[in-house]
Design an enzyme around this catalytic site. Structure first.
Site, PDB file in Angstrom:
ATOM      1  N   GLU A  61     -12.987  -2.059  -2.965  1.00  0.00           N
ATOM      2  CA  GLU A  61     -11.805  -2.910  -3.173  1.00  0.00           C
ATOM      3  C   GLU A  61     -11.835  -3.585  -4.542  1.00  0.00           C
ATOM      4  O   GLU A  61     -10.804  -3.735  -5.191  1.00  0.00           O
ATOM      5  CB  GLU A  61     -11.682  -3.966  -2.062  1.00  0.00           C
ATOM      6  CG  GLU A  61     -11.293  -3.403  -0.705  1.00  0.00           C
ATOM      7  CD  GLU A  61      -9.931  -2.711  -0.668  1.00  0.00           C
ATOM      8  OE1 GLU A  61      -9.109  -2.922  -1.574  1.00  0.00           O
ATOM      9  OE2 GLU A  61      -9.710  -1.929   0.276  1.00  0.00           O
ATOM     10  N   GLY A 102     -13.080  -1.489 -17.088  1.00  0.00           N
ATOM     11  CA  GLY A 102     -12.398  -2.683 -17.584  1.00  0.00           C
ATOM     12  C   GLY A 102     -12.596  -3.901 -16.678  1.00  0.00           C
ATOM     13  O   GLY A 102     -13.194  -3.804 -15.620  1.00  0.00           O
ATOM     14  N   TYR A 133      -6.616 -11.311  -1.416  1.00  0.00           N
ATOM     15  CA  TYR A 133      -6.408  -9.889  -1.148  1.00  0.00           C
ATOM     16  C   TYR A 133      -7.713  -9.235  -0.655  1.00  0.00           C
ATOM     17  O   TYR A 133      -7.752  -8.604   0.398  1.00  0.00           O
ATOM     18  CB  TYR A 133      -5.893  -9.156  -2.404  1.00  0.00           C
ATOM     19  CG  TYR A 133      -5.994  -7.672  -2.199  1.00  0.00           C
ATOM     20  CD1 TYR A 133      -5.051  -7.012  -1.434  1.00  0.00           C
ATOM     21  CD2 TYR A 133      -7.091  -6.945  -2.665  1.00  0.00           C
ATOM     22  CE1 TYR A 133      -5.176  -5.668  -1.152  1.00  0.00           C
ATOM     23  CE2 TYR A 133      -7.224  -5.605  -2.391  1.00  0.00           C
ATOM     24  CZ  TYR A 133      -6.269  -4.968  -1.637  1.00  0.00           C
ATOM     25  OH  TYR A 133      -6.410  -3.653  -1.332  1.00  0.00           O
ATOM     26  N   ASP A 186      -1.396  -6.703  -1.780  1.00  0.00           N
ATOM     27  CA  ASP A 186      -1.504  -6.309  -3.194  1.00  0.00           C
ATOM     28  C   ASP A 186      -0.139  -5.824  -3.674  1.00  0.00           C
ATOM     29  O   ASP A 186       0.866  -5.956  -2.957  1.00  0.00           O
ATOM     30  CB  ASP A 186      -2.584  -5.243  -3.380  1.00  0.00           C
ATOM     31  CG  ASP A 186      -2.191  -3.899  -2.772  1.00  0.00           C
ATOM     32  OD1 ASP A 186      -1.172  -3.840  -2.053  1.00  0.00           O
ATOM     33  OD2 ASP A 186      -2.893  -2.904  -3.038  1.00  0.00           O
ATOM     34  N   CYS A 225       6.032   5.165  -0.534  1.00  0.00           N
ATOM     35  CA  CYS A 225       6.884   4.111  -1.111  1.00  0.00           C
ATOM     36  C   CYS A 225       6.367   3.833  -2.529  1.00  0.00           C
ATOM     37  O   CYS A 225       5.909   2.738  -2.857  1.00  0.00           O
ATOM     38  CB  CYS A 225       6.806   2.875  -0.216  1.00  0.00           C
ATOM     39  SG  CYS A 225       8.188   1.744  -0.403  1.00  0.00           S
ATOM     40  N   CYS A 270      11.389   8.740   1.113  1.00  0.00           N
ATOM     41  CA  CYS A 270      11.889   8.038   2.305  1.00  0.00           C
ATOM     42  C   CYS A 270      12.021   8.959   3.511  1.00  0.00           C
ATOM     43  O   CYS A 270      11.877   8.516   4.648  1.00  0.00           O
ATOM     44  CB  CYS A 270      13.236   7.386   2.011  1.00  0.00           C
ATOM     45  SG  CYS A 270      13.135   6.154   0.699  1.00  0.00           S
ATOM     46  N   CYS A 302       8.987   8.759   5.584  1.00  0.00           N
ATOM     47  CA  CYS A 302       8.438   7.416   5.821  1.00  0.00           C
ATOM     48  C   CYS A 302       8.499   7.016   7.298  1.00  0.00           C
ATOM     49  O   CYS A 302       9.560   7.055   7.913  1.00  0.00           O
ATOM     50  CB  CYS A 302       9.197   6.393   4.973  1.00  0.00           C
ATOM     51  SG  CYS A 302       8.561   4.724   5.206  1.00  0.00           S
TER      52      CYS A 302
HETATM   53  N1  ADE Z   1      -6.163   0.388  -2.989  1.00  0.00           N
HETATM   54  C1  ADE Z   1      -6.650  -0.798  -2.622  1.00  0.00           C
HETATM   55  N2  ADE Z   1      -7.415  -0.695  -1.527  1.00  0.00           N
HETATM   56  C2  ADE Z   1      -7.435   0.613  -1.190  1.00  0.00           C
HETATM   57  C3  ADE Z   1      -8.072   1.361  -0.179  1.00  0.00           C
HETATM   58  N3  ADE Z   1      -8.856   0.778   0.711  1.00  0.00           N
HETATM   59  N4  ADE Z   1      -7.849   2.689  -0.154  1.00  0.00           N
HETATM   60  C4  ADE Z   1      -7.063   3.263  -1.074  1.00  0.00           C
HETATM   61  N5  ADE Z   1      -6.445   2.613  -2.048  1.00  0.00           N
HETATM   62  C5  ADE Z   1      -6.635   1.294  -2.116  1.00  0.00           C
END
Ligand code: ADE
Length: 343
Positions: free
Chosen positions: A39, A83, A122, A140, A194, A202, A205
């Protein structure tokens, strides 16, 4: 009329995720260390780019203790090119804290996770839901975009108000169990269907019936983004100095942009080739031959560097720089992407 978003929405999305999820290395188990590292890497970085970094990181530092014991240069090297290097410094601080205060066991409650260095709402929400099955939303950019479309919400997507509202609302949609799958379903929906660029898919979805923007044909108008201030532009001249198979590098200041990373010697000015050679002379490197010249722009979140690099063969390893051989450059020296361009 678009359907009201409720438990049926949650169930549909979760079912869709279970059938359609991408197979990603950090999804093989619910080990908090794995989810945490992924994450943090995934903030500001695309999934495809993260995959190899993640696998290498796990090979080198397979658990929290290994991370806590790693030195800064190893960490920066593992992060080289990703980064936002404070992300890995903060992870290190958090790992030390977990080892010292919790005997290496990752905390389980949302509040405790949120209190760790470098972990915001988050990430705490993602870890608590994916690893500990808690109904804690992880909002996010993907999730904000999905909800702005579902509700045709014209609030600036970057505003704290939009985030707060969606977070509170999402909390009421979490299921009794399977919270992690619901969190990842929202992320996956934003990544696969999305989408932020191009035309959202869509017709595939699972939430189409619940979506006001889809109903009214306004999907492309969302999310609403208020234009950001222009980035400041800085001209830089970069000297790639070589001497007997070694290259000059130096470490950046402890604070500020790219803190503690290495760089090729450079100055904030646009120099001609003659001026660059004169500067190398002044540094005591005895410049012999200007071999190449390359220009590029590197964009950070708040500034842009417009760089011209001069490749200069030198007769002396002067300047008080560290002169690194190819192996050191490859294995030891953490060089940010802005400078990797010149390798
Ligand atoms: N972007 C943020 N968390 C994610 C996850 N667990 N899997 C894929 N993309 C992500």
């Amino acid at each position: 009329m678009a359907k009201e978003i409720n438990g049926e929405f949650t169930q549909r999305l979760t079912d869709w995720y279970r059938k359609n999820r991408r197979s990603l290395p950090w999804r093989e188990d619910h080990e908090p260390y794995h989810v945490w590292v992924s994450e943090i890497m995934l903030q500001q970085t695309r999934v495809e780019a993260v995959r190899d970094y993640y696998l290498r990181f796990m090979r080198e530092l397979p658990d929290i203790r290994a991370l806590a014991e790693a030195d800064e240069q190893t960490l920066l090297k593992l992060w080289e090119g990703l980064g936002y290097y404070n992300r890995v410094r903060n992870m290190h601080r958090a790992a030390v804290q977990i080892v010292e205060e919790k005997d290496g066991r990752f905390p389980q409650s949302y509040e405790e996770i949120l209190a760790l260095p470098g972990i915001g709402e988050y990430t705490a929400g993602a870890i608590a839901s994916i690893c500990f099955d808690q109904g804690s939303p992880a909002v996010d950019g993907n999730v904000l975009r999905v909800f702005s479309r579902l509700y045709e919400d014209r609030t600036d997507i970057k505003s704290a108000a939009a985030k707060k509202r969606i977070r509170a609302y999402l909390q009421s949609l979490y299921p009794e169990s399977g919270c992690g799958d619901f969190t990842q379903a929202l992320i996956e929906l934003g990544a696969l269907l999305c989408v932020p660029k191009g035309i959202p898919k869509c017709s595939l979805c699972p939430a189409a019936e619940f979506c006001r923007a889809r109903e009214n044909g306004t999907v492309q108008e969302f999310p609403v983004k208020v234009k950001k201030k222009e980035r400041k532009k800085i001209s830089k001249t970069v000297l790639i100095l070589s001497c007997e198979g070694k290259t000059a590098v130096r470490q950046r200041e402890k604070d500020g942009l790219l803190a503690g990373m290495y760089e090729f010697p450079n100055i904030d000015a646009q120099l001609t080739a003659e001026q660059a050679l004169a500067l190398a002379e002044q540094w005591g490197c005895e410049p012999r031959d200007l071999r190449r010249q390359l220009s590029c722009t590197h964009v950070f979140s708040h500034v842009e560097w417009e760089m011209t690099g001069y490749f200069i063969a030198c007769g002396a390893a002067g300047g008080g720089f560290r002169w690194a051989d190819d192996r050191e450059m490859k294995e030891e020296i953490p060089l940010p992407s802005a400078f990797l361009y010149f390798i």
